[in-house]
Write a protein that holds these residues in place. Structure first.
Motif, PDB file in Angstrom:
ATOM      1  N   PHE A 546     -17.986  23.987  -0.288  1.00  0.00           N
ATOM      2  CA  PHE A 546     -18.823  24.784  -0.980  1.00  0.00           C
ATOM      3  C   PHE A 546     -18.933  26.007  -0.207  1.00  0.00           C
ATOM      4  CE2 PHE A 546     -20.420  20.503  -1.614  1.00  0.00           C
ATOM      5  CZ  PHE A 546     -20.858  20.485  -3.009  1.00  0.00           C
ATOM      6  N   LEU A 587     -26.812  27.438   1.276  1.00  0.00           N
ATOM      7  CA  LEU A 587     -26.422  25.809   1.658  1.00  0.00           C
ATOM      8  C   LEU A 587     -27.862  25.237   1.911  1.00  0.00           C
ATOM      9  CD1 LEU A 587     -23.518  26.461   4.118  1.00  0.00           C
ATOM     10  CD2 LEU A 587     -23.622  25.137   1.897  1.00  0.00           C
ATOM     11  N   ARG A 597     -25.018  18.095   4.870  1.00  0.00           N
ATOM     12  CA  ARG A 597     -23.983  17.509   3.892  1.00  0.00           C
ATOM     13  C   ARG A 597     -24.016  16.288   3.403  1.00  0.00           C
ATOM     14  NH1 ARG A 597     -22.689  19.994   8.899  1.00  0.00           N
ATOM     15  NH2 ARG A 597     -21.194  21.696   8.808  1.00  0.00           N
ATOM     16  N   MET A 600     -25.696  16.427   0.078  1.00  0.00           N
ATOM     17  CA  MET A 600     -24.662  17.204  -1.093  1.00  0.00           C
ATOM     18  C   MET A 600     -23.490  15.876  -1.396  1.00  0.00           C
ATOM     19  SD  MET A 600     -24.199  20.618   1.277  1.00  0.00           S
ATOM     20  CE  MET A 600     -23.350  21.510   0.388  1.00  0.00           C
ATOM     21  N   GLN A 601     -23.070  15.255  -0.379  1.00  0.00           N
ATOM     22  CA  GLN A 601     -22.205  14.080  -0.625  1.00  0.00           C
ATOM     23  C   GLN A 601     -22.822  12.996  -1.724  1.00  0.00           C
ATOM     24  OE1 GLN A 601     -22.246  10.887   1.553  1.00  0.00           O
ATOM     25  NE2 GLN A 601     -21.103  10.130  -0.352  1.00  0.00           N
ATOM     26  N   LEU A 621     -31.443  22.145  -3.239  1.00  0.00           N
ATOM     27  CA  LEU A 621     -30.535  21.030  -3.830  1.00  0.00           C
ATOM     28  C   LEU A 621     -30.560  21.241  -5.312  1.00  0.00           C
ATOM     29  CD1 LEU A 621     -31.905  18.400  -1.337  1.00  0.00           C
ATOM     30  CD2 LEU A 621     -29.849  19.260  -1.319  1.00  0.00           C
ATOM     31  N   ILE A 624     -27.690  23.506  -6.266  1.00  0.00           N
ATOM     32  CA  ILE A 624     -26.545  22.977  -5.963  1.00  0.00           C
ATOM     33  C   ILE A 624     -26.123  21.807  -6.918  1.00  0.00           C
ATOM     34  CG2 ILE A 624     -25.138  21.250  -4.251  1.00  0.00           C
ATOM     35  CD1 ILE A 624     -26.321  22.915  -2.100  1.00  0.00           C
TER      36      ILE A 624
END
Length: 635
Positions: A546, A587, A597, A600-601, A621, A624
């Motif tokens: 990202f 982010l 992280r 996001m994963q 979020l 994303i």
């Protein structure tokens, strides 16, 4: 000057007890210790057993008595309200004594717990010091934390009293604390006796009769009455505070910090590691809710007789990317400690560093970065724009001060980009494989510290010795597990590549996401980046990148993404299987600047996930997830 590091480190290694006894000479004690280190006490041993002392006395009273009464001790600089308030050591003592008297009158005494749920105001630091003055154990919970998170901490710490405020301030919004606090008390099984509430003009709140106390009124009454409360002698091994690790789920982990070892360790770091002298201005741009705020806004600088800055604002947007330089210039800051995230944000908004030239930074000597991995590009940018040494260093909530650093006070060693420096006295750092065997230099493995941990580190978890053993000591007997992965090079420099759960396994190859992020950050158009490992049917896991682009970048995003992916293949090799880069606006981070992280994963892998309690802005979020969906990821 030539660095004294190797000589000092070897001196510690030769005779640890002598090293810490000498360091303890910089602290005032009521009575001396029976043993510098008692290996038979506590879980792995305790420091300065039998000694009595008081942290508030060492942070304030002795300076007032010793000639610093009129020196500025604390500067509250709020970039959000546009106000600055300064306290001399004498004024700070007066405020602390008045609040201590309020606490004492409410029945708070030695060993009682007090939760402090406050925004970035001077009263947060005053509350910590007031607890320390009478031997009460404070637990600062990050202001604005969700009610559930606060409730779990209330149940674990069982506070007699809670000190809070009507609201916290974020750029463009006011966070009402009182409803969150009320709900948390409603949810918790343990009920405090009362709440002390600081009313802020930006949003005042209703106070409950016979339960909520107006902070300003109560303190003013004690001040007017000329209240005087002496410092209470506590054991060096008595707890000073509990701090709960961020992002915990279920039962929170209460890191305990003792009084004696903590003071000795912090006082030693100020001059030897950070290179700051008593009387100079030190600024840790963190939050009092995090360990950096405890160690380097409140206790470290004050123990050392410095002027400390408590800053309410952000590196950008309050009002611009020049805020940090304004604070440094206005207050004559010699050293700044902040998270790399802050500098990536500044660099993203002002890539050419045009704001730097607008301020007089002539007193500024050193920039210290910690909290997230500092990528070499950000360090080089800061070095170039500020023309001062930029020192990356590494530590944890559990340790309370740096485990590795390039020690400015002992004389800087050669800089190695990507490394947060060399181990400090007290830390015998090793790298082990999963079976517990030491690996050869330059090999990635589990970063551990040989027991005993030095003075200042956690002796245990709050009322949870067994959990402490399981979490930190059982996996590698004789060592403390940091849960970080890294390697040590031939010169003894540590490289922390990732949390052990950020090492991804691509077709049997263990690869560090941190190493990939370093490559992404090297692209001239990239302001910030993150890499996570996502599930892949063929290879087990593959990396997903990202990127957030610098302000003003007009080039085609798709072209930049291709260039970034090519860069990873070129520098890490095809083994990384790095193909996909997604451009996003920002982010997701915790309020302390750590990139989320793991969340996001989970979104990418379509796993169940919960909103992290520490997130700065939940909307990110959604942004994303939408950006991934456009690319067919996580759908």
């Amino acid at each position: 000057m030539a660095s004294r590091y190797h000589e000092v480190y070897e001196g510690w290694r030769r005779d640890p007890a002598k090293f810490w006894a000498d360091a303890a000479g910089a602290i005032d004690w009521y009575s001396p210790w029976d043993k510098v280190f008692d290996a038979t006490a506590g879980v792995y041993g305790r420091w300065f057993t039998g000694a009595t002392c008081n942290t508030c006395y060492n942070a304030i009273d002795r300076h007032v008595a010793g000639g610093r009464a009129d020196q500025i001790a604390l500067i509250h600089d709020s970039a959000i309200t546009g106000t600055v308030k300064k306290f001399t050591y004498a004024e700070l003592k007066r405020e602390v004594v008045a609040l201590t008297s309020v606490l004492k009158n409410r029945g708070v005494g030695k060993g009682d717990r007090v939760i402090i749920y406050m925004p970035m105001v001077a009263e947060a630091a005053i509350a910590m010091l007031a607890c320390a003055r009478i031997g009460a154990v404070h637990s600062v919970v990050f202001g604005g934390f969700a009610s559930h998170e606060l409730a779990t901490r209330i149940d674990d710490a069982r506070p007699k009293l809670i000190i809070s405020a009507s609201c916290g301030l974020e750029p463009g919004r006011i966070v009402a604390y009182k409803p969150l606090l009320d709900k948390a008390i409603e949810m918790s099984r343990h009920k405090p006796d009362a709440c002390l509430i600081l009313q802020r003009d930006q949003l005042r709140c209703e106070l409950k009769d016979h339960f909520d106390i107006d902070y300003a009124d109560a303190v003013a009454r004690e001040r007017a009455a000329g209240a005087n409360v002496d410092c209470v002698a506590v054991l060096a091994t008595d707890p000073l505070y509990i701090i709960y690790t961020s992002g915990t789920t279920g039962q929170p982990k209460g890191i305990v910090r003792d009084n004696g070892g903590h003071m000795v360790a912090l006082k030693w770091t100020m001059e030897n590691e950070f290179g700051v002298k008593p009387g100079e201005v030190f600024w840790a741009a963190s939050d009092v809710g995090w360990v950096v705020g405890h160690s380097y806004i409140v206790y470290g600088p004050l123990l050392h007789g410095c002027t400390s800055i408590l800053f309410e604002g952000k590196p950008i947007g309050t009002p611009d990317a020049g805020t940090f330089w304004r604070v440094i210039a206005e207050h004559g800051v010699v050293a700044l400690f902040t998270a790399p995230t802050a500098f990536r944000a500044i660099k993203g908004q002002d890539p050419k560093g045009e704001f730097v030239a607008k301020y007089d930074l002539s007193k500024f000597r050193t920039l210290f970065l910690a909290g997230e991995r500092a990528d070499p590009e950000t360090i080089k940018w800061a070095e170039q724009k500020l023309n001062v040494p930029v020192v990356d260093h590494w530590w944890q909530t559990e340790t309370g001060s740096p485990m590795t650093i390039n020690p400015a006070g002992l004389g800087l060693l050669p800089v190695k980009y990507g490394s947060p420096g060399v181990p400090m006295p007290g830390y015998d750092i090793r790298v082990l494989d999963d079976a517990g065997h030491e690996v050869v230099r330059g090999t990635l493995g589990n970063v551990v510290v040989k027991l005993p941990l030095p003075a200042g580190c956690l002796p245990t978890l709050w009322h949870a010795d067994q959990r402490f053993r399981q979490a930190y000591l059982d996996e590698f007997p004789g060592f403390y597990k940091t849960a970080d992965a890294g390697m040590i090079d031939e010169d003894g420099y540590l490289y922390v590549m990732a949390r052990t759960d950020d090492i991804i396994n691509v077709a049997g190859h263990r690869l560090s996401t941190g190493a990939m992020e370093e490559v992404l950050a090297a692209h001239p158009d990239v302001a910030e980046c993150a890499v996570v490992g996502i599930a892949d049917a063929m290879k087990g896991q593959i990396p997903l990148g990202f990127v957030v682009l610098n302000a003003g970048v007009a080039r085609d995003g798709g072209t930049i993404e291709k260039e970034v992916a090519a860069l990873v293949r070129e520098r890490i090799g095809p083994v990384a299987a790095f193909k996909t880069v997604v451009t996003i606006k920002r982010l997701p981070k915790t309020r302390s600047g750590k990139i989320l992280r793991g969340t996001m994963q989970k979104i990418a892998d379509k796993e169940e996930w919960t909103m992290p309690a520490t997130i700065d802005d939940p909307v990110i979020l959604d942004e994303i997830a939408a950006a991934m969906k456009e690319r067919g990821i996580g759908v």
